[in-house]
Design a protein around this motif. Structure first.
Motif, PDB file in Angstrom:
ATOM      1  N   HIS A  49      99.031  -4.726  32.570  1.00 38.35           N
ATOM      2  CA  HIS A  49      98.511  -5.252  33.771  1.00 38.35           C
ATOM      3  C   HIS A  49      99.022  -4.836  34.911  1.00 38.35           C
ATOM      4  O   HIS A  49      98.090  -4.277  35.765  1.00 38.35           O
ATOM      5  N   VAL A  50     100.275  -4.701  35.006  1.00 36.62           N
ATOM      6  CA  VAL A  50     101.040  -3.902  36.017  1.00 36.62           C
ATOM      7  C   VAL A  50     100.466  -2.404  36.118  1.00 36.62           C
ATOM      8  O   VAL A  50     100.321  -1.764  37.377  1.00 36.62           O
ATOM      9  N   VAL A  91      96.762  -1.885  37.399  1.00 37.37           N
ATOM     10  CA  VAL A  91      96.682  -2.005  38.812  1.00 37.37           C
ATOM     11  C   VAL A  91      97.161  -0.852  39.736  1.00 37.37           C
ATOM     12  O   VAL A  91      96.709  -0.519  40.680  1.00 37.37           O
ATOM     13  N   GLU A 120      94.783 -13.229  42.864  1.00 32.68           N
ATOM     14  CA  GLU A 120      94.646 -12.146  41.811  1.00 32.68           C
ATOM     15  C   GLU A 120      96.013 -11.264  42.212  1.00 32.68           C
ATOM     16  O   GLU A 120      96.726 -10.770  41.648  1.00 32.68           O
ATOM     17  N   GLU A 121      96.189 -10.849  43.479  1.00 34.55           N
ATOM     18  CA  GLU A 121      97.001 -10.065  44.107  1.00 34.55           C
ATOM     19  C   GLU A 121      98.499 -10.736  43.879  1.00 34.55           C
ATOM     20  O   GLU A 121      99.494 -10.165  43.502  1.00 34.55           O
ATOM     21  N   PHE A 133      99.739 -10.131  40.326  1.00 30.47           N
ATOM     22  CA  PHE A 133      99.983  -8.888  40.031  1.00 30.47           C
ATOM     23  C   PHE A 133     101.600  -8.707  40.784  1.00 30.47           C
ATOM     24  O   PHE A 133     102.436  -8.077  40.078  1.00 30.47           O
TER      25      PHE A 133
END
Length: 501
Positions: A30-31, A34, A59-60, A63
Motif C-alpha cells: 500500500h505504501v 501510493v 484515505e490519506e 496511508f
C-alpha cells in the motif's frame, strides 16, 4: 467476486516467489503504490487513466498511518545525500512535497512532529512548513535546537542559511552557506544557495564562481548547445485531471516553420530542472546589476577559451575544491581565472538571446508596431518575459493573447500570477473562466476531480490572502461555476493554510 478466485503471492528482486502474504506485506505494498503515485504521474498515453491516490481525507490518514509505522525503513528507498539518508531520503522528500505543493503546512507539521524525537533531522521539514506559514521564529528555534545535536547536518544548516538569507541577515547566512558546500560539495542546492548569498552580499564575481562549480547531473556531448535540448514528453497534472486541448502542446510541439514566432525558437524555452534554476539565478544577477556588469564579472573571473579536449566533465571544469571556492573571498578571486563550464557558457548564450528578443519586442512596441503572430506570438512573449522575471510585461503579454482569442495557457499563466501576487478578484475570475471552458457552465453532475492548474493556484490564493478575503470575492462573481465552490470547500476539508482565516 472474481471468477476463479485470487491467489496472492510475493516475488523478490531475484524472482523468487513466496505464498506467504501477511498484513505487513499488504501494508508495504500500500505504501509503495501510493508513494509511486505521488512521485510522478505516468507518461501521457492515450486511454491511460491515472487515479488519484486519495479521494478522501480518510484515505490519506490511513496511508500516513502506515508510512509512519514504516519510518525505520525509509532510508532503504535511497537519498540524494547518502550521508543523511535517514532524514533526507526520498520518502521524506516526497511526503514533504505532497504537503507543501498544496499549501498544507499544519498537516505537514502534525505528521512529522511525532517522528522528531527519534530523528532530529526531521526538523528540516517542519521548519520549512513554519517558514512557509510565516512562523519564522518557531523555525529558527526548532533548527537551533536540532543543530545542537547535529552541528554538521547539511540539511539543517542549509535550511537555516536560507531562512537567514530571507531575513536579510547576510553576515550569518554566508558562513553557513560556505560550510554547507564544504560538507556537501556534490549537492547543487548548496551551491545555488552560496551563489544567491554572494549575490545578495554584492559579490557578483563570487556568485558567478559558485554557480560555475555547481554540480550539474547531466552528460554533455560535443555540442555546447546540447544541454538546451528540451524533453518533448508531456506529463499530466496529478492527482487532479489536466486540460487536454490541442493548444496545450502548441508551444513545444509546433513545427518550426516560417509562421512560428521567433520567441518560440529561443533556446531558453527548452531549459528544465537544475539548468532552469541556474538560468533563473543568472537572470537575478542581471536584474540586480546589469547585463554589462555580469559580462564584466564574467570576463574578470573566467577564461573564455575552451579547454583542449572540449570536455569539462560531469561536475564542471574548474577543478576547484569546495573549500577553495567557499574561501575565495579571502583569496583575491580575480588573481587566477577559471574555465567557464560549458553548461554555464550555454546559459550565457541563452540569456543573451532572450535579452535581445525582449529588447526587440519592447522596441517594436515603442514604435507602434503590432504583433504579427497574433495569440501565439503574445504567448511566446509571455513565456519570454516570465523567464526574465519581468512579471508586468508577462501579464501584459498574456492579457493581449486572451484579447486575440481564448487561450488556456494564457489564462492559466494569469491565474498563477494573480494568485502569487494576492490579487483575489482577478484570480477568481481567471479560475472561473477556466472551469467554465473545461466543464461547461452548468455541469450535469459535480465532477470527481478538478484540473490541478486551477486547484493549486486557488489554494495558493487562500494561503496568501486567507479565506476571509477570498470568500467575499467569490460571492461577488456574477456567475460562479459550481466547481469553484467545491474547490473552496475542499480547501477547508484538506486544511489548506489560510482556509480557517
Amino acid at each position: 467476486t472474481i471468477p476463479g478466485g485470487v491467489r496472492a503471492y510475493t516475488m523478490d528482486s531475484t524472482g523468487r516467489r513466496s505464498d506467504h502474504v501477511n498484513e505487513d506485506v499488504w501494508k508495504r505494498a500500500h505504501v509503495s503504490s501510493v508513494l509511486r503515485a505521488l512521485v510522478r504521474p505516468p507518461p501521457h498515453i492515450p486511454c491511460l487513466v491515472s487515479l488519484s491516490p486519495f479521494e478522501t481525507t480518510r484515505e490519506e490518514e490511513l496511508f500516513l498511518r502506515d508510512v509512519a509505522q514504516l519510518h525505520d525503513l525509509w532510508w532503504k528507498v535511497g537519498s540524494e545525500n547518502p550521508a543523511e539518508a535517514k532524514s533526507l531520503n526520498r520518502v521524506a522528500t516526497v511526503l514533504r512535497t505532497h504537503f507543501l505543493d498544496s499549501f498544507r503546512y499544519t498537516p505537514l507539521i502534525s505528521f512529522f512532529q511525532p517522528l522528531l524525537p527519534s530523528d532530529p533531522l526531521i526538523a528540516t521539514h517542519i521548519a520549512r512548513a513554519y517558514r512557509c506559514s510565516g512562523h519564522k521564529d518557531q523555525a529558527f528555534s526548532l533548527l537551533a535546537q536540532a543543530l545542537e545535536s547535529h552541528p554538521d547536518s547539511v540539511c539543517l544548516l542549509g535550511e537555516q542559511a536560507e531562512l537567514l538569507l530571507e531575513e536579510g541577515q547576510l553576515e550569518f547566512a554566508l558562513p553557513l552557506a560556505r560550510y554547507c558546500v564544504q560538507l556537501g560539495p556534490t549537492d547543487p542546492r548548496g551551491w545555488f544557495l552560496l551563489a544567491q548569498t554572494y549575490l545578495a552580499s554584492g559579490a557578483l564575481d563570487l556568485a558567478l564562481i559558485a554557480l560555475n562549480v555547481t554540480p550539474m547531473p547531466l552528460e554533455l556531448d560535443e555540442s555546447p548547445r546540447s544541454v538546451l535540448v528540451g524533453d518533448k514528453r508531456t506529463y499530466p497534472a496529478h492527482p487532479q485531471e489536466t486540460f487536454e486541448e490541442p493548444e496545450e502542446r502548441e508551444v513545444e510541439d509546433e513545427p518550426e516553420d516560417d509562421d512560428t514566432p521567433p520567441q518560440f525558437l529561443l533556446p531558453g524555452n527548452a531549459l528544465k530542472g537544475k539548468l532552469a534554476e541556474a538560468y533563473s539565478l543568472l537572470v537575478s544577477m542581471v536584474n540586480a546589476t546589469s547585463w554589462d556588469a555580469v559580462l564584466d564579472a564574467r570576463a574578470t573571473v573566467f577564461s573564455l577559451e575552451t579547454d583542449g579536449d572540449g570536455n569539462e566533465g560531469r561536475f564542471g571544469g574548474s577543478g576547484e575544491s569546495a573549500k577553495e571556492v567557499a574561501d575565495d573571498e579571502h583569496q583575491q578571486p580575480v588573481h587566477c581565472k577559471r574555465l567557464c563550464t560549458r553548461w554555464l557558457d550555454s546559459l550565457f548564450h541563452a540569456l543573451y538571446e532572450d535579452l535581445t528578443a525582449f529588447a526587440s519586442w519592447r522596441l517594436s512596441e515603442d514604435g507602434g508596431e503590432q504583433a504579427k503572430g497574433g495569440k501565439r506570438e503574445w504567448l511566446a512573449r509571455g513565456l519570454l518575459a516570465n523567464r526574465l522575471h519581468r512579471h508586468e510585461e508577462a501579464e501584459m503579454a498574456y492579457s493581449s493573447a486572451l484579447r486575440e482569442g481564448w487561450s488556456q495557457r494564457a489564462c492559466r499563466a494569469l491565474l498563477d500570477h494573480y494568485a502569487q501576487s494576492g490579487r483575489v478578484p482577478e484570480a477568481l475570475a481567471a479560475a472561473n473562466n477556466l472551469l467554465i471552458k473545461y466543464f461547461g457552465r452548468y455541469p450535469t453532475l459535480p465532477p470527481a476531480k478538478y484540473p490541478k492548474q486551477v486547484v493549486l493556484p486557488v489554494f495558493r490564493l487562500i494561503s496568501v490572502c486567507g479565506m476571509g478575503a477570498v470568500r467575499p470575492a467569490f460571492e461577488a462573481l456574477v456567475a460562479p461555476h459550481p466547481s469553484l465552490q467545491i474547490i473552496l470547500e475542499d480547501a477547508v476539508k484538506w486544511d489548506v493554510h489560510g482556509a480557517s482565516q
